[in-house]
Each structure stands twice: as C-alpha cells, then as structure tokens.
Design an enzyme around this catalytic site. Sequence first.
Site, PDB file in Angstrom:
ATOM      1  N   LYS A 104     -12.146  12.538  -6.524  1.00 48.13           N
ATOM      2  CA  LYS A 104     -10.660  13.082  -6.282  1.00 48.13           C
ATOM      3  C   LYS A 104     -10.605  14.645  -6.392  1.00 48.13           C
ATOM      4  CE  LYS A 104      -8.147   9.527  -5.023  1.00 48.13           C
ATOM      5  NZ  LYS A 104      -7.581   9.242  -3.438  1.00 48.13           N
ATOM      6  N   SER A 157       0.713  -1.455   0.090  1.00 47.74           N
ATOM      7  CA  SER A 157      -0.034   0.098  -0.092  1.00 47.74           C
ATOM      8  C   SER A 157       0.917   1.274   0.044  1.00 47.74           C
ATOM      9  CB  SER A 157      -0.931   0.094   1.360  1.00 47.74           C
ATOM     10  OG  SER A 157      -1.690  -0.869   1.373  1.00 47.74           O
ATOM     11  N   ILE A 158       0.188   2.283  -0.663  1.00 46.45           N
ATOM     12  CA  ILE A 158       0.926   3.683  -0.464  1.00 46.45           C
ATOM     13  C   ILE A 158       0.951   3.979   1.113  1.00 46.45           C
ATOM     14  CG2 ILE A 158       0.699   5.982  -0.983  1.00 46.45           C
ATOM     15  CD1 ILE A 158      -0.798   5.428  -3.320  1.00 46.45           C
ATOM     16  N   ALA A 178      -5.581  -1.315  -4.191  1.00 43.41           N
ATOM     17  CA  ALA A 178      -6.720  -0.362  -4.497  1.00 43.41           C
ATOM     18  C   ALA A 178      -6.561  -0.201  -6.281  1.00 43.41           C
ATOM     19  CB  ALA A 178      -6.437   0.904  -3.931  1.00 43.41           C
ATOM     20  N   ILE A 189      -7.182   6.706   2.217  1.00 44.03           N
ATOM     21  CA  ILE A 189      -8.188   5.757   2.082  1.00 44.03           C
ATOM     22  C   ILE A 189      -8.967   6.472   0.803  1.00 44.03           C
ATOM     23  CG2 ILE A 189      -7.986   4.867   4.345  1.00 44.03           C
ATOM     24  CD1 ILE A 189     -10.465   6.647   5.007  1.00 44.03           C
ATOM     25  N   TYR A 220     -11.036   5.937 -14.998  1.00 39.24           N
ATOM     26  CA  TYR A 220     -11.007   6.174 -13.748  1.00 39.24           C
ATOM     27  C   TYR A 220     -12.588   6.408 -12.954  1.00 39.24           C
ATOM     28  CZ  TYR A 220      -8.752   7.771  -9.447  1.00 39.24           C
ATOM     29  OH  TYR A 220      -8.133   8.146  -8.217  1.00 39.24           O
TER      30      TYR A 220
END
Length: 254
Positions: free
Chosen positions: A162, A19-20, A195, A92, A155
């Site tokens: 976002k 994960s980032i 993700a 998240i 996306y």
Amino acid sequence: MKSLEGKTVLVVGVANAHSIAAGCAQAFADAGAEIAMTYVNETAKPYVQPVADAVGAKLLLPLDVEAEGQMDAVFAAIDARWGRLDVLVHSIAFCVAKDLHGRVVDCSRAGFAQAMDISVHSLIRMAQLAEPLMTKGGTILTMTYYGGEKVVDHYNIMGPVKAALEGTMRALAVELGPKGIRVNAISPGPLQTRAGSGIAHFDELIDAARSRAPEQTLVTIKDVGDVAVMLASDGMGRVTGDVTYVDGGLHVRA
C-alpha cells in the site's frame, strides 16, 4: 440535476455486494453516472451480477489483471460505447495467504512480485489506458489503508504494498495533472469485506477500530462510496495526489 449526470465511471474490484467497490458503484449510480463494471472470472460473476443489476451497469466485463489482453478489451469496450471515460475506480489488491499471513522478512519473491503487480502495477496500466479516454480531464481513484503509512499488526506485506500504491498515486497525479486528470487515494478504516477477512486476527482489528475511532463506529461501504463521488465532483477540481481518510478519525490516534 444529479451531481454526476452524464458521467461515465469504470469500477474495478467488485467481488460481491459487500465490497468497497460495490459501495462506490452504487454511490456513482445514485449520483447519475453511467456505470461499467468488471468481474475477475466466471466463478465470481454470479456474485457481481446482482450488483451490476442494482446499479444499472451498462457494461459488465471480465477482467483478471494477470490475463493477457483482458484489460485492453475492457477499455476498448468503454471507448466503443461512450468514446470517453470520466472516472476510474481501482479497488483491487491481492496477496497469497502464505505471504499475507507471514512476516515481511519471510515474504517470498514470487508472492511479493504478484502482490505488487495486482495491487499496484495494475493501477499504472489502467491509468495508461484511461488517459486517452479522459479527453476532458477525469478522476482516477484507488483504495489504500493506514497500514501503508504505519506498521499495523497482522497487515504484514500489504503495508509495503500500500505504501507503493500511494507513491504511485502521487506520481500519476503529477504526470497526468497537465491533462486535467486528477489521481487520489481513499483510505477507509477496517471494513467487514471478503478481502479484509483474509487478514489474520481481522476481528481484533475491527474491534480496535470501533473502540478507538473518535466517532466510535465502523465505516460502511456507503461512506466510502459517498467520498468517492465527492472526490470525482467538480467541487474537488483542485484536489489531486492526496489521501482522503474515511475512518471516523481513527488515523489521528497515536
């Protein structure tokens, strides 16, 4: 002395070692910070625990942002242990597959509301709880993507989500700035994370990023973590309300 020696950092969003957020946790630990981490549920905990062990996390707490009371409990535990918080990493985002893979015009009301609540409003709630703990100022970081600025194929609804996240980040930066709390977003290029793999045609996105980025290489979670540490450092004390790209220059291509 390490650059963040003695700082306390809460990292939210670790799903596994790839994960980032895991890259951020490791980078902050390497910089000397004390780490608190969360896991979304008991199913996820076995994948998060090794990351917590690797970074020497002092707290590992459950946090499903849709579960009543869990977020308050996390910040109460941080207050009880340290009495303050210096850095919050919010990493998240979520959208149900049906709405994520469909057209924006077809996104359901419930799917849109849930995506906005988990991906955006959770940042507002965390900032509200972090504010009284950041008594000497602090840093709040969130993760965005270029799809919030321009339409990126596949996306889909996460683009508008976002975009809302980035607008929220800027508003929080203005409201919390007088208290010395800086709020910034990091915009990584496509990464091989769980993700990311939920996005349709993700392999094509990865291949395009590798070939079109000026550096012609993919970003790593370590790259993102290093930038997160930089943004939390004293040397970035006058940088707030901004988006920092970590994408090998991909965003400058038309």
